[in-house]
Write an enzyme that holds these catalytic residues in place. Structure first.
Site, mmCIF file in Angstrom:
data_model
loop_
_atom_site.group_PDB
_atom_site.id
_atom_site.type_symbol
_atom_site.label_atom_id
_atom_site.label_comp_id
_atom_site.label_asym_id
_atom_site.label_seq_id
_atom_site.Cartn_x
_atom_site.Cartn_y
_atom_site.Cartn_z
ATOM 1 N N PHE A 1 46.495 23.764 49.814
ATOM 2 C CA PHE A 1 45.392 24.729 49.742
ATOM 3 C C PHE A 1 45.412 25.464 48.395
ATOM 4 O O PHE A 1 46.450 25.958 47.976
ATOM 5 C CB PHE A 1 45.516 25.733 50.891
ATOM 6 C CG PHE A 1 44.474 26.812 50.847
ATOM 7 C CD1 PHE A 1 43.128 26.506 51.005
ATOM 8 C CD2 PHE A 1 44.825 28.136 50.618
ATOM 9 C CE1 PHE A 1 42.159 27.491 50.942
ATOM 10 C CE2 PHE A 1 43.856 29.137 50.554
ATOM 11 C CZ PHE A 1 42.520 28.808 50.718
ATOM 12 N N GLN A 2 44.277 25.504 47.750
ATOM 13 C CA GLN A 2 44.105 26.142 46.431
ATOM 14 C C GLN A 2 45.087 25.584 45.395
ATOM 15 O O GLN A 2 45.578 26.307 44.532
ATOM 16 C CB GLN A 2 44.220 27.667 46.525
ATOM 17 C CG GLN A 2 43.050 28.283 47.302
ATOM 18 C CD GLN A 2 42.929 29.776 47.178
ATOM 19 O OE1 GLN A 2 43.927 30.473 47.032
ATOM 20 N NE2 GLN A 2 41.715 30.295 47.244
ATOM 21 N N GLU B 1 37.329 35.861 37.730
ATOM 22 C CA GLU B 1 38.441 35.541 36.828
ATOM 23 C C GLU B 1 37.967 35.207 35.416
ATOM 24 O O GLU B 1 38.679 35.454 34.444
ATOM 25 C CB GLU B 1 39.273 34.377 37.384
ATOM 26 C CG GLU B 1 40.065 34.720 38.645
ATOM 27 C CD GLU B 1 39.280 34.481 39.929
ATOM 28 O OE1 GLU B 1 38.061 34.220 39.846
ATOM 29 O OE2 GLU B 1 39.883 34.539 41.021
ATOM 30 N N MET C 1 16.905 31.665 22.724
ATOM 31 C CA MET C 1 17.258 30.719 21.665
ATOM 32 C C MET C 1 16.852 29.298 22.054
ATOM 33 O O MET C 1 16.358 28.525 21.216
ATOM 34 C CB MET C 1 18.758 30.795 21.369
ATOM 35 C CG MET C 1 19.184 30.003 20.148
ATOM 36 S SD MET C 1 18.364 30.564 18.641
ATOM 37 C CE MET C 1 19.558 31.736 18.022
ATOM 38 N N LYS D 1 54.728 29.889 43.479
ATOM 39 C CA LYS D 1 55.014 31.044 44.334
ATOM 40 C C LYS D 1 56.507 31.152 44.644
ATOM 41 O O LYS D 1 57.064 32.254 44.709
ATOM 42 C CB LYS D 1 54.203 30.932 45.627
ATOM 43 C CG LYS D 1 54.059 32.227 46.389
ATOM 44 C CD LYS D 1 53.015 32.083 47.486
ATOM 45 C CE LYS D 1 52.824 33.391 48.237
ATOM 46 N NZ LYS D 1 51.789 33.246 49.287
#
Lengths: 86, 549
Positions: free
Chosen positions: B109-110, B47, B461, B159
């Site tokens: 959940f999630q 993502e 760097m 949802k």
């Protein structure tokens, strides 16, 4: 350390207070005192917050003015600062 | 129609043709709507890459980039990309699935508080509580993302809202009225310009974001003020102009930094006095007054006090500033002399590949429409210093956040935005590994993105700073256990080659550009090469280091 009163008017959203307080902390201002009230129609809210910082108050007020749900920000320098906590 | 189908319809009404994302449980209704919804979706393999792909798309096209992810870890993985867009003022709309409203706050959940997480890394964010509000929220989100100072906006859609039925209706048109110009401030700025003897035009990324390159170039030409740019301002001005001194700041050109330090007036356009630009702030251009033009009034006085700050659309204000060629011939001659005295040098001894020279050769092999995406570190600064850009839309570099792993997803997003133009990634071996899974995205989409991987087997760097400022204690920066990058690309069906010597460079660049597929050019470079010049921490910009000694 200067102390200022901010009067903030905003559209009511559940997260508006969170946005204002997060911005205040992140931009380097300490919250010394605060009150919030919601309009009778639940469409708007008012926040009065007293903040202190070494930084100019415009650094905060201009950032608060950019928040989408904030409609007005007024600042007032406190001539007699609140007693500092130890 | 359900909420998810309504989202797709509204996105199409906003002109969206490309989405970057990754599906998951709480966003399944939206992915079902995308299945035959008529909007292209690129499956990224993480993502974060979806968000950075949307950033690359937005930067290359000037349109709003769109990404989406599921709730919980999908949303948290988007956050780095949104923070990147926030720091660089990139218009992005992110849509996240969320657990149903009734489950929010139950540690489902999630479930994670995405709205809460978004507060510090978006311009604005929404939790959609009612399907009736979806259309107006999406329309407003696009307007917020692209208006004023652009930035990322997040829309969290539970949802149950995605599956709720809704009667489609026209969304409320959402536009932002421009501010009236402050005529008194304009008059003061004109007077300051007329009085200045040693002015500098200091140009930032805001000019490109405002599509005001033409107005800026016209102003620069009209006034004849010597000019410098920030990292994000690269490409805004004509790179071949005799009064263009290059990038200023920590790894800027010596001519740019010396001229800025000597200036008596900084005309700052769409820039914000970033600490990588100013170095030691109280020693930065100490004799200069400041005219500051920006769409974001919160930038005035944030870091450096402006004598005049003008909050306006740059396209509108630049033509109003001065009609005259300023009488500063001696200063122009001084700046031209600085530029002539401090040219880049490419006469590097030995057979090993010298990265600055190679990037110059790569730049010369490309036409002006090519888009260069890079990652973060030494190679990023060499790209800024040694490649030639004629548009800020062609230089995609994570400037504010400095996001390692930015480059590959950005190059993918750029190629989808402008498929007719070459999209080239310049990366380092540290950064490349941060989003290396996007080789799978390249394979899936069969996108001919060209990748130049400058490999010094170091986090270069950080290693440079350890060498210069931490007594050579190379803590966790040695990457001699890197994988075989060409074999890794081959595993994704992407051809490539490794080169190690100078004489191999130009033929290899030609082979890469002739390939009609993606291609990896793996370039071994010295682990000891540093980026010069360098303004060390805590000193003024005119005290640049040019070597180790």
């Amino acid at each position: 350390m200067n102390q200022h009163n901010l009067q903030i008017e905003a559209q009511f959203r559940p997260e508006v207070l969170e946005r204002v307080l997060r911005m205040t902390r992140h931009r380097g201002f300490r919250v010394d005192d605060m009150e919030m009230s919601t309009a009778a129609d639940c469409q708007s809210l008012s926040i009065r917050v007293t903040v202190s910082s070494e930084r100019p108050i415009q650094l905060l007020s201009r950032q608060l003015e950019k928040l989408m749900n904030v409609t007005r920000v007024e600042t007032h320098l406190m001539e007699q600062p609140l007693k500092q906590s130890a | 129609m359900n909420g998810a189908q309504y989202i797709v319809q509204t996105l199409k009404q906003q002109g969206v043709t490309q989405i970057f994302g990754y599906p998951g449980g709480a966003i399944m209704p939206l992915y079902d709507a995308l299945y035959d919804g008529g909007v292209e979706h690129l499956l990224c393999r993480h993502e974060q890459a979806a968000a950075l792909g949307a950033v690359g798309y937005a930067r290359a096209s000037g349109q709003v980039g769109v990404c989406m992810a599921t709730s919980g870890p999908g949303a948290t993985n988007l956050i780095t990309g949104l923070a990147d867009a926030m720091l660089d003022s990139i218009p992005v709309v992110a849509i996240t699935g969320q657990v149903p409203m009734a489950a929010i706050g139950t540690d489902a959940f999630q479930e994670v508080d995405v709205l809460g997480m978004s507060l510090s890394c978006t311009k604005h964010s929404y939790l959609v509580e009612n399907v009736e509000n979806l259309g107006d929220i999406i329309a407003e989100a696009f307007e917020v993302a692209r208006s004023g100072r652009p930035g990322p906006v997040l829309i969290d859609v539970p949802k149950n809202v995605q599956v709720a039925l809704v009667e489609p209706r026209a969304t409320v048109p959402c536009t932002t009225a421009p501010n009236a110009l402050d005529e008194a401030a304009l008059a003061k700025a004109r007077a300051m310009l007329a009085e200045a003897r040693q002015p500098i035009l200091y140009v930032g990324g805001g000019v490109g974001m405002a599509n005001a390159e033409a107005e800026l170039r016209a102003f620069a030409e009209r006034s004849g003020i010597p000019a410098v740019t920030t990292l994000k301002g690269i490409g805004t001005l004509n790179p071949d102009h005799e009064l263009f001194l290059g990038m200023l700041g920590m790894h800027g050109t010596k001519a740019a930094n010396l001229a800025v330090q000597q200036s008596d007036l900084l005309m700052v356009v769409g820039a914000r006095f970033d600490d990588r630009v100013t170095g030691k702030l109280d020693a930065f251009a100490v004799n200069a007054k400041v005219i500051h033009l920006d769409k974001d009034a919160a930038e005035f006085g944030k870091v450096r006090q402006a004598h005049v700050g003008i909050d306006a659309e740059l396209q509108q204000v630049l033509p109003r500033l001065t009609g005259e060629h300023l009488a500063i011939d001696a200063w122009r001659d001084q700046c031209k002399a600085l530029k002539a005295e401090h040219q880049w040098r490419y006469d590097h001894p030995g057979e090993a590949i010298y990265a600055p020279l190679m990037l110059k050769q790569l730049s010369e092999a490309l036409d002006d429409t090519a888009m260069i995406s890079c990652d973060v570190g030494q190679h990023q600064m060499w790209v800024a210093q040694h490649m030639r850009f004629t548009s800020p839309r062609n230089h995609l570099s994570s400037a504010g956040l400095g996001t390692m792993g930015f480059g590959l997803p950005a190059a993918i997003g750029a190629k989808l935005a402008r498929p007719e133009h070459e999209s080239v990634l310049v990366s380092g071996d540290g950064s490349f590994m941060m989003n290396v899974q996007e080789l799978g995205t390249l394979k899936r989409a069969q996108l001919p993105v060209k990748m130049v991987l400058l490999d010094n087997q170091r986090l270069g760097m950080v290693r440079q700073w350890q060498e210069l400022f931490f007594d050579g204690r190379f803590s966790e920066t040695i990457l001699t256990d890197n994988p075989d990058f060409v074999a890794m690309a081959a595993a994704f069906g992407i051809p490539g080659e490794t080169i190690t010597r100078k004489e191999q460079v130009q033929p290899a660049i030609a082979r890469m550009l002739q390939a009609d597929t993606a291609y990896l050019l793996h370039v071994r470079i010295s682990e000891e090469e540093n980026v010069w010049p360098l303004v060390p921490p805590g000193v003024a910009n005119d005290q640049m280091m040019e070597s180790k000694a």
